[in-house]
Every structure is written in structure tokens, then in C-alpha cells.
Design a protein around this motif. Structure first.
Motif, mmCIF file in Angstrom:
data_model
loop_
_atom_site.group_PDB
_atom_site.id
_atom_site.type_symbol
_atom_site.label_atom_id
_atom_site.label_comp_id
_atom_site.label_asym_id
_atom_site.label_seq_id
_atom_site.Cartn_x
_atom_site.Cartn_y
_atom_site.Cartn_z
ATOM 1 N N TYR A 1 0.804 -1.215 0.000
ATOM 2 C CA TYR A 1 0.000 0.000 0.000
ATOM 3 C C TYR A 1 0.839 1.267 0.000
ATOM 4 O O TYR A 1 1.977 1.288 0.467
ATOM 5 C CB TYR A 1 -0.977 -0.001 1.179
ATOM 6 N N THR A 2 0.239 2.300 -0.559
ATOM 7 C CA THR A 2 0.830 3.636 -0.599
ATOM 8 C C THR A 2 -0.146 4.613 0.034
ATOM 9 O O THR A 2 -1.308 4.290 0.280
ATOM 10 C CB THR A 2 1.109 4.060 -2.057
ATOM 11 N N ALA A 3 0.335 5.828 0.267
ATOM 12 C CA ALA A 3 -0.517 6.895 0.802
ATOM 13 C C ALA A 3 0.169 8.228 0.551
ATOM 14 O O ALA A 3 1.389 8.283 0.335
ATOM 15 C CB ALA A 3 -0.763 6.706 2.300
ATOM 16 N N ASN A 4 -0.621 9.278 0.566
ATOM 17 C CA ASN A 4 -0.098 10.643 0.514
ATOM 18 C C ASN A 4 0.772 10.910 -0.709
ATOM 19 O O ASN A 4 1.783 11.615 -0.629
ATOM 20 C CB ASN A 4 0.685 10.954 1.805
ATOM 21 N N LEU B 1 -2.560 -7.843 -2.918
ATOM 22 C CA LEU B 1 -3.448 -6.756 -3.318
ATOM 23 C C LEU B 1 -2.711 -5.431 -3.184
ATOM 24 O O LEU B 1 -1.957 -5.226 -2.223
ATOM 25 C CB LEU B 1 -4.705 -6.736 -2.454
ATOM 26 N N LEU B 2 -2.943 -4.525 -4.147
ATOM 27 C CA LEU B 2 -2.364 -3.177 -4.122
ATOM 28 C C LEU B 2 -3.428 -2.186 -3.663
ATOM 29 O O LEU B 2 -4.537 -2.158 -4.224
ATOM 30 C CB LEU B 2 -1.892 -2.763 -5.516
ATOM 31 N N LEU B 3 -3.071 -1.361 -2.687
ATOM 32 C CA LEU B 3 -4.034 -0.447 -2.076
ATOM 33 C C LEU B 3 -3.452 0.958 -1.964
ATOM 34 O O LEU B 3 -2.237 1.124 -1.848
ATOM 35 C CB LEU B 3 -4.396 -0.926 -0.666
ATOM 36 N N ASP B 4 -4.320 1.956 -1.952
ATOM 37 C CA ASP B 4 -3.897 3.318 -1.626
ATOM 38 C C ASP B 4 -4.766 3.818 -0.486
ATOM 39 O O ASP B 4 -5.990 3.713 -0.534
ATOM 40 C CB ASP B 4 -4.029 4.248 -2.834
ATOM 41 N N LEU B 5 -4.117 4.364 0.547
ATOM 42 C CA LEU B 5 -4.828 4.757 1.762
ATOM 43 C C LEU B 5 -5.395 6.171 1.721
ATOM 44 O O LEU B 5 -5.957 6.638 2.704
ATOM 45 C CB LEU B 5 -3.896 4.640 2.983
ATOM 46 N N ARG C 1 -10.566 -6.148 13.007
ATOM 47 C CA ARG C 1 -10.197 -4.843 12.430
ATOM 48 C C ARG C 1 -8.678 -4.705 12.348
ATOM 49 O O ARG C 1 -7.969 -4.906 13.328
ATOM 50 C CB ARG C 1 -10.780 -3.717 13.279
ATOM 51 N N LEU C 2 -8.190 -4.355 11.136
ATOM 52 C CA LEU C 2 -6.773 -4.113 10.913
ATOM 53 C C LEU C 2 -6.588 -2.672 10.494
ATOM 54 O O LEU C 2 -7.194 -2.214 9.518
ATOM 55 C CB LEU C 2 -6.230 -5.032 9.814
ATOM 56 N N ARG C 3 -5.795 -1.953 11.262
ATOM 57 C CA ARG C 3 -5.436 -0.580 10.879
ATOM 58 C C ARG C 3 -4.014 -0.604 10.354
ATOM 59 O O ARG C 3 -3.111 -1.136 11.000
ATOM 60 C CB ARG C 3 -5.543 0.367 12.066
ATOM 61 N N LEU C 4 -3.823 -0.033 9.159
ATOM 62 C CA LEU C 4 -2.512 -0.024 8.537
ATOM 63 C C LEU C 4 -1.722 1.199 8.989
ATOM 64 O O LEU C 4 -2.270 2.292 9.115
ATOM 65 C CB LEU C 4 -2.662 -0.019 7.014
ATOM 66 N N GLY C 5 -0.432 1.001 9.224
ATOM 67 C CA GLY C 5 0.439 2.102 9.620
ATOM 68 C C GLY C 5 0.657 3.063 8.460
ATOM 69 O O GLY C 5 0.773 2.650 7.304
ATOM 70 N N ALA C 6 0.708 4.347 8.760
ATOM 71 C CA ALA C 6 0.855 5.368 7.722
ATOM 72 C C ALA C 6 2.209 5.243 7.029
ATOM 73 O O ALA C 6 3.206 4.841 7.630
ATOM 74 C CB ALA C 6 0.714 6.762 8.348
ATOM 75 N N VAL C 7 2.211 5.574 5.744
ATOM 76 C CA VAL C 7 3.446 5.702 4.978
ATOM 77 C C VAL C 7 3.402 7.046 4.263
ATOM 78 O O VAL C 7 2.343 7.598 4.017
ATOM 79 C CB VAL C 7 3.637 4.559 3.949
#
Length: 203
Positions: free
Chosen positions: A9-12, A39-43, A142-148
Motif C-alpha cells: 500500500y501507498t498513501a499521501n 493486493l495493491l491499495l492506496d490509503l 479490524r486491521l489498521r494499517l500504519g501510515a506511509v
């Protein structure tokens, strides 16, 4: 044998189209190294008002680019209003996740997960929150993903046995020497050309 799932996953990304060809090459490398389904995700935060093409396309440009890169789901909660989201959803394979629209996924027969956009959203199965938190936390269903940050790729591996288990969590830095993927470079040029076309229409 327990089913396993890798989440990349990516973000920001904040409208950084130029990073995408190198990012795609790195994501492909990580996918090739992963075991089980990936799976590829964007937060979220893929577009920013500071980016000209985001402003010109109403924040659609980066979501279209992520779709072209093979992303499976993206948090669009703060990017698109309901009408724009529904219209774009008809044009892309990428699942656009917001408070009204969680995304369900079958990992293996009898094992389902749901991607949700906000902490108070809930669906059946393991709920994976597409909003970066301080750390990776799996509590119950519930799974919370750490920010990147932009230039990083998060990687989570989950095993599904009697209950979901977080096997590993890593934040990878995009290597300086990652070669740009030529197909994604061409896609970026196309997205920029479309954004310029939108700009010319609204002037």
C-alpha cells in the motif's frame, strides 16, 4: 493450510505523477517476491489541491493513474463527492472506497475481507481500514494499517487460520535506482494530456 494475503500500500502521493513509473517497477518487484495472493491499495491523499492536474480533473487524475498501475482499491473519501465517485467507478477497475462504499474481497473460499474508509465504518469479515494510523494494529476483526509517506510502500502479510494473524509489517523506501516502467511513463503522459484538455475546457 492457512491462506495468506500480502497487502502492498501507498498513501499521501499528493499528485506526484512523476514518481509513478519508478513506483510501479518497485511494486512489481515486491509482488514477485510475495507469497500467496497480493493486493495493491492506496490509503488516500493521492491528489492534492497543490497539484495542477488534480485541480483540473477534480482529483480524478491520480485515481485513474493508480487504476492503470493495477491497484485493487483506493480510499477516495476526501477526494470525490458522491456523484464524481459514482461516475468514475463506472470507468475504472479500481474499487473506490468511501464511507458509503466499502469493498468486499474473497481471499479464499469462505474467507472474506472488507476495505473500509473510516474508523467507524464496519462490514462483515476482517475490516481493513484504508486510512493510515500510527502503527499496524490487528484487533479482533479490524486491521489498521500504519501510515506511509510518498516514496514509501507499506507491506503487510496476514495469515487466515482459526483467526486472522498479522505475520509481518514493513515500510519499504522506494530505492533510488528503481528503473521507470516505460508503460507507466506513457500512461502518465496520457493523464497529463487529459488534464490539460480539462483545463482548456474550464478556462
Amino acid at each position: 493450510m492457512a491462506a495468506s494475503l500480502s497487502l502492498l500500500y501507498t498513501a499521501n502521493l499528493a499528485g506526484e505523477l512523476a514518481i509513478l513509473p519508478r513506483l510501479h517497477s518497485f511494486l512489481q518487484r515486491l509482488q514477485n517476491q510475495a507469497t500467496g495472493r497480493t493486493l495493491l491499495l492506496d490509503l488516500g491523499g493521492s491528489c492534492s489541491d497543490a497539484s495542477w492536474h488534480c485541480r483540473a480533473t477534480g482529483n480524478r487524475s491520480m485515481l485513474i493513474a493508480l487504476d492503470g498501475m493495477g491497484y485493487h482499491a483506493a480510499n477516495c473519501e476526501r477526494l470525490l463527492d458522491a456523484e464524481a465517485r459514482d461516475k468514475l467507478a463506472e470507468q475504472v477497475s479500481l474499487k473506490l472506497v468511501d464511507a458509503r462504499n466499502p469493498c468486499r474481497w474473497e481471499v479464499a473460499p469462505g474467507i472474506e475481507i472488507a476495505f473500509v474508509a473510516r474508523p467507524d465504518d464496519s462490514a462483515e469479515g476482517l475490516n481493513i481500514l484504508l486510512e493510515g494510523g500510527e502503527s499496524n494494529v490487528l484487533e479482533g476483526d479490524r486491521l489498521r494499517l500504519g501510515a506511509v509517506r510518498s516514496g514509501q510502500v507499506g507491506q503487510i502479510i496476514i495469515e487466515f487460520g482459526d483467526a486472522p494473524r498479522l505475520v509481518s509489517a514493513t515500510a519499504h523506501e522506494l530505492p533510488e535506482g528503481s528503473p521507470p516502467n516505460p508503460s507507466i511513463a506513457g500512461m502518465v503522459e496520457f493523464v497529463e494530456a487529459e488534464a490539460r484538455h480539462y483545463m482548456s475546457k474550464i478556462r
